[in-house]
Design a protein around this motif. Structure first.
Motif, PDB file in Angstrom:
ATOM      1  N   ARG A  56      -7.056  -9.031  14.656  1.00 16.32           N
ATOM      2  CA  ARG A  56      -7.871  -9.981  15.398  1.00 16.32           C
ATOM      3  C   ARG A  56      -8.477 -11.051  14.478  1.00 16.32           C
ATOM      4  NH1 ARG A  56     -13.119  -8.075  18.264  1.00 16.32           N
ATOM      5  NH2 ARG A  56     -11.837  -6.294  18.822  1.00 16.32           N
ATOM      6  N   ILE A  57      -8.966 -10.590  13.316  1.00 12.91           N
ATOM      7  CA  ILE A  57      -9.583 -11.539  12.379  1.00 12.91           C
ATOM      8  C   ILE A  57      -8.588 -12.606  11.964  1.00 12.91           C
ATOM      9  CG2 ILE A  57     -10.495 -11.749  10.045  1.00 12.91           C
ATOM     10  CD1 ILE A  57     -12.458 -10.544  11.960  1.00 12.91           C
ATOM     11  N   ILE A 102     -13.004  -3.082  10.762  1.00  7.15           N
ATOM     12  CA  ILE A 102     -12.778  -4.481  11.135  1.00  7.15           C
ATOM     13  C   ILE A 102     -11.291  -4.640  11.418  1.00  7.15           C
ATOM     14  CG2 ILE A 102     -12.813  -6.871  10.310  1.00  7.15           C
ATOM     15  CD1 ILE A 102     -15.213  -6.126   8.588  1.00  7.15           C
ATOM     16  N   THR A 157     -18.804 -12.509  13.307  1.00  6.93           N
ATOM     17  CA  THR A 157     -17.373 -12.713  13.073  1.00  6.93           C
ATOM     18  C   THR A 157     -17.150 -13.414  11.742  1.00  6.93           C
ATOM     19  OG1 THR A 157     -17.129 -12.969  15.444  1.00  6.93           O
ATOM     20  CG2 THR A 157     -15.262 -13.611  14.087  1.00  6.93           C
ATOM     21  N   ARG A 192     -15.360 -13.126   6.063  1.00 10.68           N
ATOM     22  CA  ARG A 192     -15.569 -13.154   4.615  1.00 10.68           C
ATOM     23  C   ARG A 192     -15.287 -11.797   4.002  1.00 10.68           C
ATOM     24  NH1 ARG A 192     -21.065 -14.712   3.344  1.00 10.68           N
ATOM     25  NH2 ARG A 192     -21.598 -14.223   5.502  1.00 10.68           N
ATOM     26  N   ALA A 193     -15.614 -10.747   4.741  1.00  6.13           N
ATOM     27  CA  ALA A 193     -15.339  -9.398   4.236  1.00  6.13           C
ATOM     28  C   ALA A 193     -13.842  -9.206   4.070  1.00  6.13           C
ATOM     29  CB  ALA A 193     -15.910  -8.357   5.197  1.00  6.13           C
ATOM     30  N   ARG A 249     -19.023 -13.213   9.177  1.00  3.87           N
ATOM     31  CA  ARG A 249     -19.250 -12.230   8.115  1.00  3.87           C
ATOM     32  C   ARG A 249     -18.025 -11.338   7.948  1.00  3.87           C
ATOM     33  NH1 ARG A 249     -24.388 -10.229   9.673  1.00  3.87           N
ATOM     34  NH2 ARG A 249     -23.267  -8.862  11.056  1.00  3.87           N
ATOM     35  N   ALA A 250     -17.462 -10.936   9.083  1.00  4.34           N
ATOM     36  CA  ALA A 250     -16.261 -10.097   9.016  1.00  4.34           C
ATOM     37  C   ALA A 250     -15.124 -10.860   8.348  1.00  4.34           C
ATOM     38  CB  ALA A 250     -15.861  -9.655  10.421  1.00  4.34           C
TER      39      ALA A 250
END
Lengths: 358, 309, 261, 270
Positions: free
Chosen positions: B202-203, B198, B179, B184-185, B181-182
């Motif tokens: 949600r992020i 992604i 999560t 930061r993406a 990593r996502a």
């Protein structure tokens, strides 16, 4: 009355480069200005002048200044209030320290001082940009807040930075009735708007927009970022300074540093966002919206509350104002990031093509 | 000398608290590219929730235990911050995907207004207190070195400790989990993140939840020190120079920037203030940040920006 | 190629080295450009082509080396100085003002030649207007030349990519440059658009005698329209000569072209 | 081609940006399972918009599909989120690569597996497979993506999409800004993936020559409409395609130097 360009041909570049190239637009503007000068004073009562029209005119001028910097040159500022403060206090000092200083000259000199301060505090824009710059401009805001509160010289040794000025006398015309104030501010606003339009459609405006849209690449076509950014800061601060002086001299009469706090800066920024960044008309739309909204809510909320048998306290009104205000900002950013002015021009474009949708 | 050290330590401690607020900024910016001006409003909102519920809950349940009441209030406050995060995503952010930084910044200004308004409507606008049983008594240090020793607030110590713990756990979350990593993406490129599946919504809820918890922790610490009142929302303005100084994307930057600003403020106020009429700490912090910026436009720890044409 | 006359060396680059924080973008690169020629720079991605262009027009300053423009040393020139010295440039990722019309964008290219001060501009009538009209006439000539009359008033952001590239070129031409630097002018174009673009570049070169330095990936284009080619690879020069010479250069084949070309 | 099942079916869609700008004026196409289909045409023809319409990435650009339908295996997909679509096996590789600059190459690749729920071992296996296809990426696995070359970033972007275990990849301008040699390599890998892993590709490409060499079927878009379609081989031999997209007329490649102002131009544009 069709809004059409068919059959209108320009035969010279001169005709094509007019401020409003479509005749219908030109006539509409002339009609609006004429109505503002002649019609409005005949129709409107004193309360309207004091509570709505005069603040609207002055804040439009200030919003125009912010728009030049933020909307056209792409440099975000959170220190617009400080420029207004510098203009107001500088004009005040010219008035009290130099005998026989004409008020109009003091106001313009106040604007000039604001422009100088704007150049100094705009200097970081040469090194930093975007969000970093926005925060850097806050330094100006807090510095001037502090300076006018604590450095007694600026306020002629008055306590808590509060100062007052007599009514403006312009070549024998004493500006004290609300109608006078309105006409004076309107005159200033019209002149400054025309000048802004001229700057923005010419070489200067193109340089600012080039800096906004392409920054590094702009230097390659011979635009000096230093010159373009600092002139934008200077012109913007000049407008803000004049607006600040007007706000103090004409609208308030006596004021404290709090009149130009960070809340004022944010308010001006919101005007530009809601009205439309990068559109002169956006400054007017935004100022109108933000001047009228709180008055409207103050009147309406207790009424609405009354319908449901609720007691609406003044505190609650101010909280609800916060909520509605904030929601509207988000709403506008979502629906049309370019503000009311863009909604307006989209509508106009549709009108030009009407009845065809595309 | 002892006085100087005391001022210095005082500065470090208040700097730690700035760092805590700054951390909220950095987290959201890093993970979603949004410069969250509403962080101050979130601190106030969270602190208000905590203060009022820790007062209301014992009343409703008729109990005396301060610890349990605080625990319950904390849980409720966390839940409220989650709801706030969800609402912010639902009602605002999801419609602003892929907009410029400036637009997002202004949207968060709007959110700040809404939060301030709602918070005061629901929780009231007086001064409230948070009492989480932090020891208030001062501690004497280094009595053997200086005559009279140095006075330190125990509360400040604990606050610094909590802040440090929070930072460590967040760094692990960001660097080591899928999560993280996502997140930061998403911070790098909204659309590319979307294109590989992604889910932005949600992020963003997760990021704002994390920021909400940071705000809550900051709110509790600040609130128990100064009381919970409207002016708490302006601490965001105090933390901004910290973020700028440290670099928008750097967690260690937020910490060290906070310490520098805290110390600079205290020292300037004590040693410079008397000569110019006092009250200089707020703009002094900004000036300090500005001077640093002139030499390092990306902040102390920010990534270097290379212009490409 | 016959009948085309090249002049003296107009631009001479000597031992240029450039690095970004330890990464060497250019290492000891020397080449020259003759007046009136079309000079191409080719090489794989990351070879330093764009950096080279950025060095020539002062966006980057090389750590080492010398730039000699018409016999004068210009190693410390910034991009504003370069623009004044008669270098114009187009960009790989088009750097136009998206909200402004095509006309206004091209007019920005004239800014160095416009002299009215701010007050004159604010008043508009008089000096500013006269100047504006004068330059408008010049810009219209360029619009005519590049066949973009029909989109004169369109905001650039609404134009398809190929036309934006053409507007970018128009703006560079508005500067009336002696040397025109083109950064991938044909990237992302189809054959038809590329043919148009080649035609324009060659016409500019023929009619105005403008020297052209261009970066391009399409080997067909490079080999057809350029007079001499420099090949870069990982910041080093691996080839320099006429298209035929370069095509036969074994270093160039193995580093860049591959066997099929 | 007639026997293969249709994986993706686009039915006369219209796309409008910003409520006013009509970009696609009724585009229809179908992609059979296991094929490589190329979308060709100039800039602004609507290739990217078509891909975005399929992958539901239009919203970020303020665009929307106003007419027509898009079906994947017979199921309507216009209302899905991009994430839902990735779960159904359709991934887009965006134009201009869009790697996450601050993440390392390996982290970039791993983000591609976000939607997967088949366990760490399976993901690791896919990662190994991606490294097999792109050995260059393995050597750069710990470098930040921003510091890798254009070719490596393109490979990273494709590899990242593969990490989602897709059945279909939408590939936007894979050759843009790449050196000829790298373009060959990238297309070679696409063909390989198609044949060995049975991944279906829908690719938008300016480089007509390259695209027709590797694709099975092609659509040519102009001005938001499909103006020509056919098997790649037939298109490559079509006189108009040769003239306008391949730069060949009367049998031989024409020099760019010789292009004339008054040469033959397209006539099918309204």
């Amino acid at each position: 009355m069709f809004y059409r360009e068919n059959g209108q041909f320009k035969t010279s570049y001169k005709a094509d480069q007019q401020a409003f190239a479509i005749p219908q637009d030109r006539w509409a503007i002339v009609a609006i200005v004429a109505f503002a000068f002649i019609g409005v004073p005949l129709l409107v009562d004193e309360y309207m002048f004091r509570a709505i029209l005069v603040p609207f005119l002055i804040l439009s001028l200030a919003a125009l200044g912010v728009n030049i910097l933020v909307g056209y040159c792409g440099q975000i500022t959170l220190g617009a209030g400080a420029s207004m403060a510098v203009g107001a206090y500088a004009a005040y000092n010219f008035m009290v320290r130099i005998d026989g200083m004409p008020a109009l000259a003091a106001i313009l000199l106040g604007g000039l001082m604001a422009a100088l301060a704007g150049i100094v505090f705009g200097a970081p824009s040469l090194r930093v940009r975007g969000l970093y710059l926005a925060v850097a401009t806050l330094a100006a805001q807090f510095f001037w807040d502090w300076a006018f509160l604590r450095i007694k010289w600026f306020t002629n040794d008055s306590s808590s930075g509060s100062v007052s000025v007599p009514d403006i006398n312009l070549l024998g015309w004493t500006i004290n009735s609300p109608t006078d104030k309105y006409l004076f501010c309107l005159g200033v606003l019209v002149v400054f708007s025309v000048m802004a339009k001229n700057l923005l459609r010419g070489n200067m405006g193109r340089q600012w927009m080039a800096i906004r849209d392409m920054d590094v690449a702009a230097t390659v076509i011979g635009i000096r970022p230093m010159y373009a950014k600092l002139t934008a800061f200077a012109v913007s601060s000049f407008y803000l300074g004049v607006a600040g002086a007007l706000w103090g001299f004409v609208n308030l009469g006596s004021w404290e540093p709090a009149a130009f706090s960070i809340d004022r800066s944010l308010q001006l920024l919101f005007m530009v966002i809601i009205g439309g960044m990068g559109a002169i008309s956006g400054s007017f739309f935004g100022a109108a919206f933000i001047v009228i909204l709180p008055i409207f809510l103050n009147q309406m909320l207790p009424l609405i509350g009354g319908l449901f048998g609720l007691e609406v306290s003044i505190a609650l009104v101010s909280h609800v104002e916060f909520i509605i205000f904030g929601s509207l900002i988000v709403f506008f950013l979502i629906v049309e990031p370019h503000g009311i002015a863009r909604l307006w021009s989209t509508g106009r474009e549709k009108l030009r093509l009407w009845p065809f949708p595309h | 000398m002892a006085f100087f050290l005391e001022t210095l330590l005082g500065g470090l401690m208040s700097g730690m608290l700035y760092s805590l607020v700054a951390l909220g900024f950095v987290l959201i910016f890093k993970a979603s590219g949004v410069f969250n001006f509403a962080q101050g409003a979130m601190v106030l909102f969270a602190a208000l929730a905590m203060a009022r519920f820790s007062e209301w809950i014992p009343g409703w349940m008729g109990m005396e235990n301060l610890f349990v009441a605080n625990l319950l209030a904390f849980t409720v406050a966390v839940a409220i911050m989650f709801v706030v995060a969800w609402l912010i995503e639902r009602l605002a952010l999801r419609y602003l995907v892929n907009q410029e930084g400036a637009t997002l910044l202004m949207a968060t200004l709007g959110i700040a207004y809404v939060l301030d308004g709602i918070g005061q409507t629901i929780f009231g606008s007086d001064i409230y207190k948070i009492d989480v049983g932090m020891p208030k008594e001062p501690v004497m240090m280094l009595e053997s070195v200086f005559d009279g020793g140095i006075l330190i607030n125990k509360e400040d110590f604990i606050a610094a400790l909590i802040a440090a713990l929070l930072v460590i756990s967040l760094s692990i979350f960001f660097q080591k989990t899928a999560t993280g990593r996502a997140l930061r993406a998403v911070a790098d490129d909204h659309q590319a993140a979307q294109s590989i599946g992604i889910p932005l919504d949600r992020i963003w809820v997760i990021v704002w939840c994390v920021a909400g918890i940071t705000a809550l922790v900051a709110g509790i610490i600040w609130g128990s020190k100064l009381g919970v009142q409207f002016s708490l929302s302006t601490i965001a303005l105090r933390a901004l120079p910290v973020v700028i100084l440290g670099g928008l994307t750097s967690v260690p930057g937020a910490i060290i920037g906070g310490l520098i600003i805290g110390v600079g403020e205290k020292l300037s106020e004590v040693y410079l203030g008397p000569y110019v009429g006092g009250g200089i700490e707020i703009w002094f912090a900004y000036m300090l940040a500005l001077v640093f910026l002139l030499f390092r436009p990306q902040g102390l720890f920010g990534e270097k920006i290379i212009d490409r044409v | 190629m016959s009948g085309r006359k090249f002049g003296e060396v107009i631009l001479d680059l000597k031992n240029i080295s450039l690095s970004f924080g330890g990464v060497k973008a250019l290492q000891d690169i020397s080449f020259n450009v003759l007046e009136h020629e079309v000079r191409a720079i080719i090489g794989p991605n990351g070879a330093g082509k764009s950096s080279m262009l950025n060095v020539i027009n002062g966006v980057y300053r090389p750590q080492q080396g010398d730039i000699i423009l018409r016999g004068e040393h210009h190693a410390n020139m910034d991009s504003y100085g370069a623009a004044k010295a008669g270098l114009a440039r187009t960009f790989q990722n088009i750097a136009l003002c998206k909200g402004m019309s095509v006309l206004d964008n091209i007019m920005t290219g004239r800014n160095l030649k416009m002299k009215a001060n701010m007050l004159q501009q604010a008043i508009w009538f008089g000096a500013a207007q006269r100047e504006e009209l004068e330059h408008r006439a010049k810009v219209e000539e360029i619009i005519d030349f590049l066949e973009i009359q029909h989109i004169r008033k369109t905001p650039v952001g609404r134009l398809p990519y190929g036309l934006q590239k053409r507007v970018d070129l128009a703006r560079a031409l508005a500067m009336e440059p002696q040397i025109l630097l083109l950064d991938e002018p044909m990237a992302g174009m189809n054959v038809e658009e590329k043919q148009d673009m080649c035609r324009f570049i060659l016409d500019v070169n023929d009619q105005f005698g403008t020297t052209v330095v261009l970066i391009e990936h399409d080997m067909g284009v490079v080999m057809d329209i350029s007079d001499r080619v420099v090949v870069l690879d990982y910041g080093k020069k691996i080839g320099d000569g006429t298209p035929d010479e370069v095509r036969a250069n074994p270093d160039v084949i193995s580093a860049y072209l591959g066997a099929s070309h | 081609m007639t026997t293969a099942t249709i994986l993706l079916n686009v039915n006369s869609i219209e796309v409008i940006y910003n409520h006013v700008i009509l970009v696609l004026k009724g585009v229809s196409l179908s992609v059979p399972e296991g094929s490589i289909v190329a979308l060709l045409g100039g800039n602004g023809a609507g290739k990217t918009t078509t891909l975005r319409a399929v992958s539901n990435l239009l919203h970020g650009e303020r665009g929307e599909v106003t007419k027509g339908s898009i079906e994947c295996r017979g199921e309507r997909i216009e209302a899905l989120t991009p994430a839902d679509l990735v779960k159904r096996g359709v991934v887009q590789v965006m134009e201009g690569r869009h790697c996450f600059g601050h993440l390392t190459i390996e982290e970039n690749l791993m983000t591609g597996s976000y939607t997967r729920s088949d366990g760490k071992a399976a993901v690791a296996q896919t990662l190994e497979k991606v490294y097999n296809y792109f050995p260059r990426l393995k050597t750069r696995r710990t470098s930040q993506a921003a510091y890798t070359s254009g070719g490596e970033q393109q490979m990273c972007a494709i590899g990242r999409a593969l990490m989602a275990n897709p059945t279909m990849v939408l590939l936007d301008e894979p050759s843009m800004g790449l050196a000829p040699q790298i373009v060959d390599e990238v297309f070679g890998i696409v063909k390989d993936l198609n044949q060995r892993e049975k991944v279906t590709f829908l690719l938008a490409e300016q480089n007509t020559n390259m695209a027709l060499r590797y694709a099975d079927f092609g659509y040519i878009l102009e001005n938001g409409r499909v103006v020509m379609e056919g098997a790649a081989k037939d298109l490559a031999n079509n006189e108009d395609v040769k003239e306008f997209y391949l730069g060949i007329s009367s049998g031989e490649r024409k020099s760019f130097r010789e292009a004339k102002h008054y040469r033959r131009r397209k006539r099918w544009l309204a």
